[in-house]
Each structure stands twice: as structure tokens, then as C-alpha cells.
Design an enzyme around this catalytic site. Sequence first.
Site, PDB file in Angstrom:
ATOM      1  N   LYS A  33      98.390 -79.681 -13.308  1.00  0.00           N
ATOM      2  CA  LYS A  33      99.425 -79.544 -12.306  1.00  0.00           C
ATOM      3  C   LYS A  33      99.664 -80.710 -11.462  1.00  0.00           C
ATOM      4  CE  LYS A  33      97.807 -76.432  -8.920  1.00  0.00           C
ATOM      5  NZ  LYS A  33      98.204 -75.368  -8.237  1.00  0.00           N
ATOM      6  N   ASP A  34      98.434 -81.478 -11.557  1.00  0.00           N
ATOM      7  CA  ASP A  34      98.264 -82.562 -10.665  1.00  0.00           C
ATOM      8  C   ASP A  34      98.585 -83.870 -11.152  1.00  0.00           C
ATOM      9  OD1 ASP A  34      97.318 -81.072  -8.475  1.00  0.00           O
ATOM     10  OD2 ASP A  34      95.302 -81.242  -9.184  1.00  0.00           O
TER      11      ASP A  34
ATOM     12  N   ARG B 175     107.094 -75.739  -3.627  1.00  0.00           N
ATOM     13  CA  ARG B 175     107.461 -74.879  -4.650  1.00  0.00           C
ATOM     14  C   ARG B 175     107.278 -73.451  -4.017  1.00  0.00           C
ATOM     15  NH1 ARG B 175     104.491 -71.590  -7.646  1.00  0.00           N
ATOM     16  NH2 ARG B 175     102.449 -72.571  -6.941  1.00  0.00           N
ATOM     17  N   ARG B 176     105.867 -73.103  -3.637  1.00  0.00           N
ATOM     18  CA  ARG B 176     106.077 -71.815  -2.979  1.00  0.00           C
ATOM     19  C   ARG B 176     106.520 -71.751  -1.696  1.00  0.00           C
ATOM     20  NH1 ARG B 176      99.472 -73.138  -4.059  1.00  0.00           N
ATOM     21  NH2 ARG B 176      99.137 -71.949  -5.966  1.00  0.00           N
TER      22      ARG B 176
ATOM     23  N   ARG C 219      96.329 -77.951   3.601  1.00  0.00           N
ATOM     24  CA  ARG C 219      95.569 -78.562   2.430  1.00  0.00           C
ATOM     25  C   ARG C 219      94.206 -78.689   2.691  1.00  0.00           C
ATOM     26  NH1 ARG C 219      96.841 -84.019   1.741  1.00  0.00           N
ATOM     27  NH2 ARG C 219      95.778 -83.812  -0.334  1.00  0.00           N
TER      28      ARG C 219
ATOM     29  N   ARG D 228      90.298 -73.942   2.268  1.00  0.00           N
ATOM     30  CA  ARG D 228      91.679 -73.167   2.725  1.00  0.00           C
ATOM     31  C   ARG D 228      91.067 -71.631   3.359  1.00  0.00           C
ATOM     32  NH1 ARG D 228      96.223 -74.899  -1.665  1.00  0.00           N
ATOM     33  NH2 ARG D 228      95.352 -77.145  -2.052  1.00  0.00           N
TER      34      ARG D 228
ATOM     35  N   CYS E  14     106.152 -84.094  -6.138  1.00  0.00           N
ATOM     36  CA  CYS E  14     105.738 -83.223  -4.926  1.00  0.00           C
ATOM     37  C   CYS E  14     106.386 -83.190  -4.159  1.00  0.00           C
ATOM     38  CB  CYS E  14     104.347 -83.649  -4.557  1.00  0.00           C
ATOM     39  SG  CYS E  14     102.822 -83.074  -5.458  1.00  0.00           S
TER      40      CYS E  14
END
Length: 318
Positions: free
Chosen positions: A89-90, A137-138, A155, A161, A248
Site C-alpha cells: 500500500k506504500d 482514506r480513513r 504518524r 502511535r 496520498c
Amino acid sequence: MVLDTPLVRIGTRGSPLALAQAYETQRLLKLAFPELCEEGAITINAMKSTGDMILDKALSEIGGKGLFTKELDVALLADQVDICVHSMKDVPTWLPDGTILPCNLEREDTRDVFISGKGKTIAELPNGSVIGSASLRRQSQILARNPTLKVVNFRGNVQTRLRKLASNEVDATLLALAGLKRMDMTQHLTSIIEWDEMLPAVAQGAIGIQCRSDDERSLKYLAGLNHHMTKIAVDCERSFLLTLDGNCKTPIAGQARMEGDELVLRGLIARPDGTKVYETSRRGSPADGIAMGKDAGEELKKLAGVDFFLELKAGMAA
């Protein structure tokens, strides 16, 4: 016997999750190829990416996904490493000339998880609660369900986190279940979020391995690791993302999976504030996965309209 020259030099980011993925790749290579069990046959070379070093800004503000892969691309093209292990996904939808990404390991659970001491689900959070997430997205999907919630940039690696959450900087956060599983940290999750509530990111839960396009030895090794059905699903999702010119800076979600003999794709695009969400789905043959992704992306481009994308660009420029 210790080999003087390694047969496979693995490049990876230095975060705990990235290293876990690199060591898993090493383990699978040794299982598949006896010569790689010799001491010194495989080395792991960790490096810091720009994305790992700039943590006080959202990815959408500093250049997007390529910030996690740029240093690895440079090392690969300079023949300092032979393969690079990525969280798919990166990985941008484009790859540098001279490189190829021929291998996806078998996919982990793609769902997101909710972590909080103030509710069991997002829906249980009191109005006005603060959720930490760097993902547009979230953010868009959260705010589409409850616009009173506040989503702030959050981040750092998983451990960072969780420390921020424990110190009450935010009321809740969301993470990918795959990462927690790979680091044996699922004890921290509060609940798993199903696709109907939070559609995951394109290629979430998948590990991709990149090499030079003319490196026959690495291509042979990676062919032995590739999980065919994972690659079909990921290629479908990335075709969807590419068609939407996704990065992004754009809230895009997309997931493909097998249901019986059919490949099923779900995708969405949204405004960051969640006020507009456009969704689509496709069913078809796995052999048509890339075409399905492109067709679904084209549909959403038409459905959202030119003004939608102009507004996104204007918002980013503001």
C-alpha cells in the site's frame, strides 16, 4: 560454510514492521531454496526513508507514497541490494525504469482495526472525539458516518502511535490489522472494522518484492515466492488506483478478493471531509482483474465528475 558474497541482499525500511516483513521474506526464501540456507547467503540491509524521518506532517503535504520507497529504489538501481521488500500500500503505481515488482507474498487480513479506551467501535465514541490518523482514506470514511468527530494527523510506526494513544493525545486511532498480526501485537486492538464500515486501502495487507528487471537470479527466487491469487487481487486494485491517478492526496479505497470462482472488486473515492463518497463494484474472471480495476476507476471518474477532482486539487493548493 559461510558465503563470502551473499546471493540475496534484501533492502528494507528500518521500522519494526518493515523488518518483520523482511525477515519473513528471508524465512520463505530459505524454505524454497536450499542454497539460501547457507550462512551469509542472505543479508538484510535496513535504511531510513524520507517518509520515516518526517513525522510532523501528513503524507499528503510532503509528497505522498514515494517517500517510503525512494531510498530503496536508489539502492536497488545502484546495485547495493538485490530485492526490496515493501508494504504494497506504500508503493506508488509507477516504478522506476529498470525495476519490476513480480512478487506478492500471500496476503494477510486486509481489514483495519479500531483502538481506543473510550469505546468499542467508532460508533460508540462520543460526538467531538478526536481520532488520530494520517490517512485521508480513513478520515473521509470516518467523517462520512459522523462529521462531529475530529481527525488529526497521527504518524509514526505502530509502536509510536500506540504510545501517543496511551498518553491521551487522541481518543482513538486506526491501524491495519495485518501489521499488528505480523508483529504479534493484536492484543492492542479493540475491535476489527469490517469492509462495510471502512473499506481498506488498495493493496493493504500485501507484501510486494521488487528487483531489477534484468536480474535473472532474483527473478528466479521471486517467482518461487509469488502467491498467484494475491497478485491477481493486488494488480486489480492498483489498476483501479492508477486509473484514478491516486496518491496520498486523494481519499481512495479499493479491495479485491475471490468469492468462489469470481474476482470481486469494491472501490470508493471521497472528499477528505466525507461529504461526498462515490462507490462502485465489479465481478468477473480473475484473468480480467486489471481490466476490471480500470473499468471501475473510469466509472468513478465519470460519476464524481470533473468538478470533484478540481475541488480536491484546489483544496490541496489552499
